[in-house]
Design an enzyme around this catalytic site. Sequence first.
Site, PDB file in Angstrom:
ATOM      1  N   ASN A  12       2.237   3.277  11.354  1.00  0.00           N
ATOM      2  CA  ASN A  12       1.576   3.706  12.299  1.00  0.00           C
ATOM      3  C   ASN A  12       2.040   2.982  13.454  1.00  0.00           C
ATOM      4  OD1 ASN A  12      -0.331   1.670  10.673  1.00  0.00           O
ATOM      5  ND2 ASN A  12      -0.694   1.285  12.722  1.00  0.00           N
TER       6      ASN A  12
ATOM      7  N   HIS B 276      -3.707   0.573  -3.938  1.00  0.00           N
ATOM      8  CA  HIS B 276      -3.215  -0.561  -4.426  1.00  0.00           C
ATOM      9  C   HIS B 276      -3.564  -0.229  -5.993  1.00  0.00           C
ATOM     10  CE1 HIS B 276      -1.691  -3.448  -1.367  1.00  0.00           C
ATOM     11  NE2 HIS B 276      -2.261  -2.581  -0.914  1.00  0.00           N
TER      12      HIS B 276
ATOM     13  N   HIS C  84      -5.408  -9.461  -1.391  1.00  0.00           N
ATOM     14  CA  HIS C  84      -5.410  -9.725   0.045  1.00  0.00           C
ATOM     15  C   HIS C  84      -6.386 -10.854   0.454  1.00  0.00           C
ATOM     16  CE1 HIS C  84      -4.052  -5.577   0.063  1.00  0.00           C
ATOM     17  NE2 HIS C  84      -3.178  -5.717   0.802  1.00  0.00           N
TER      18      HIS C  84
ATOM     19  N   TYR D 165      -8.226 -10.988   2.949  1.00  0.00           N
ATOM     20  CA  TYR D 165      -9.596 -10.328   3.538  1.00  0.00           C
ATOM     21  C   TYR D 165     -10.573  -9.598   2.342  1.00  0.00           C
ATOM     22  CZ  TYR D 165      -7.101  -5.658   2.913  1.00  0.00           C
ATOM     23  OH  TYR D 165      -6.468  -4.621   2.169  1.00  0.00           O
TER      24      TYR D 165
ATOM     25  N   ALA E  93       2.709  -2.413   3.872  1.00  0.00           N
ATOM     26  CA  ALA E  93       2.757  -1.264   5.143  1.00  0.00           C
ATOM     27  C   ALA E  93       2.419  -1.882   6.345  1.00  0.00           C
ATOM     28  CB  ALA E  93       1.405  -0.452   4.526  1.00  0.00           C
TER      29      ALA E  93
ATOM     30  N   HIS F 270      -7.039   4.134   7.556  1.00  0.00           N
ATOM     31  CA  HIS F 270      -6.408   3.709   6.000  1.00  0.00           C
ATOM     32  C   HIS F 270      -5.687   4.862   5.392  1.00  0.00           C
ATOM     33  CE1 HIS F 270      -5.369   1.167   2.671  1.00  0.00           C
ATOM     34  NE2 HIS F 270      -5.822   1.701   2.048  1.00  0.00           N
TER      35      HIS F 270
ATOM     36  N   MET G 124      -1.438  -7.473   7.009  1.00  0.00           N
ATOM     37  CA  MET G 124      -2.562  -8.191   6.440  1.00  0.00           C
ATOM     38  C   MET G 124      -2.123  -8.881   5.282  1.00  0.00           C
ATOM     39  SD  MET G 124      -5.631  -5.488   7.189  1.00  0.00           S
ATOM     40  CE  MET G 124      -5.869  -4.392   8.646  1.00  0.00           C
ATOM     41  N   SER G 125      -0.727  -9.073   5.077  1.00  0.00           N
ATOM     42  CA  SER G 125      -0.436  -9.498   3.843  1.00  0.00           C
ATOM     43  C   SER G 125       0.996 -10.257   3.771  1.00  0.00           C
ATOM     44  CB  SER G 125      -0.150  -8.380   2.741  1.00  0.00           C
ATOM     45  OG  SER G 125       0.989  -7.477   3.046  1.00  0.00           O
TER      46      SER G 125
ATOM     47  N   SER H 274       0.804  -0.991  -0.024  1.00  0.00           N
ATOM     48  CA  SER H 274       0.219   0.309   0.035  1.00  0.00           C
ATOM     49  C   SER H 274       0.805   1.276   0.268  1.00  0.00           C
ATOM     50  CB  SER H 274      -0.827   0.151   1.258  1.00  0.00           C
ATOM     51  OG  SER H 274      -1.825  -1.006   1.484  1.00  0.00           O
TER      52      SER H 274
END
Length: 282
Positions: A239, A65, A87, A89, A117, A251, A215-216, A34
């Site tokens: 973050n 993306h 992803h 998700y 990220a 996001h 998440m990846s 990202s």
Amino acid sequence: MSPKTTIYEKIRQAVEAIGSRSKVTPEIGVILGSGLGEVAQACENSVTIPYTDIPHFHGTSVEGHSGFMVLGTFKGVPSVFLQGRFHYYEGYPMEDVVFPTRTVCGLGVQTLVLTNAAGGVNTRYRPADLMIIEDHLNLMGDNPLKGPNLAQLGPRFPDLSEAYSKTCIEIIQDTAKSLDIAVHQGVYAGLLGPTYETPAEVRMLRTLGADAVGMSTVPEAIAANHLGVRVAGISCITNVAAGLSSQKLTHQEVIDNSRLAASKLTRLLEAAIPRMVHRPNA
Ligand code: HPA
């Protein structure tokens, strides 16, 4: 009824379609997370192929993306970049999540550099810091190799004791030092998402030994290792993870800080990638 196209055949079809658009035989592949898509701009004599033109690739649905494959020469090294990933998700099956990884490996790369990220679980990490991934925790509740093993791709029970190549870690560390870029080295925890974590989950992750969370990356690292391709990973800390700040996480913050770190990541990769090329007969 025609027999079901196997994953192996699908990879061949994607590789063939890419070969009809670009004559580059990449040695290094890079998946950009990202907000990191601009790293591919440093690629020369490049050909850009939208994912929608590659058989069996989906378009991407996530802001930040973009959904392009870029083939060209990166600091003299024939390379392929993926701007955007799929992803778990988003609802895709694992097979689809790792399809671009398998395709990039099918193009012949020796080394795959995974970038992402991530939230900083380690309390010393700050937004826009970089972390070399030294290992991962698969907390996604799934595995891309579940189901019948595809023997043409790799073994049933792949070893993951060096999921992230020690040689690549050394090269990136050494390069960062020579460029005076501060980098952390730590463990990436891959969670399903799409929710960010609760503060309690972040405390749990710290107890488990994680330094960053995202998440990846984990499915891609597993699929590339299965294929015998060497993996390197770099997280861009966008973050501090939940509970470590009084601010709510969005996001947009992730994308903004990722873009801030992208130029640092580009400098690092420009110097590190030529050193990762392994030409035994050169
Ligand atoms: N958690 C999970 N994924 C992320 C985060 C986070 O804090 N930041 C960027 N991706």
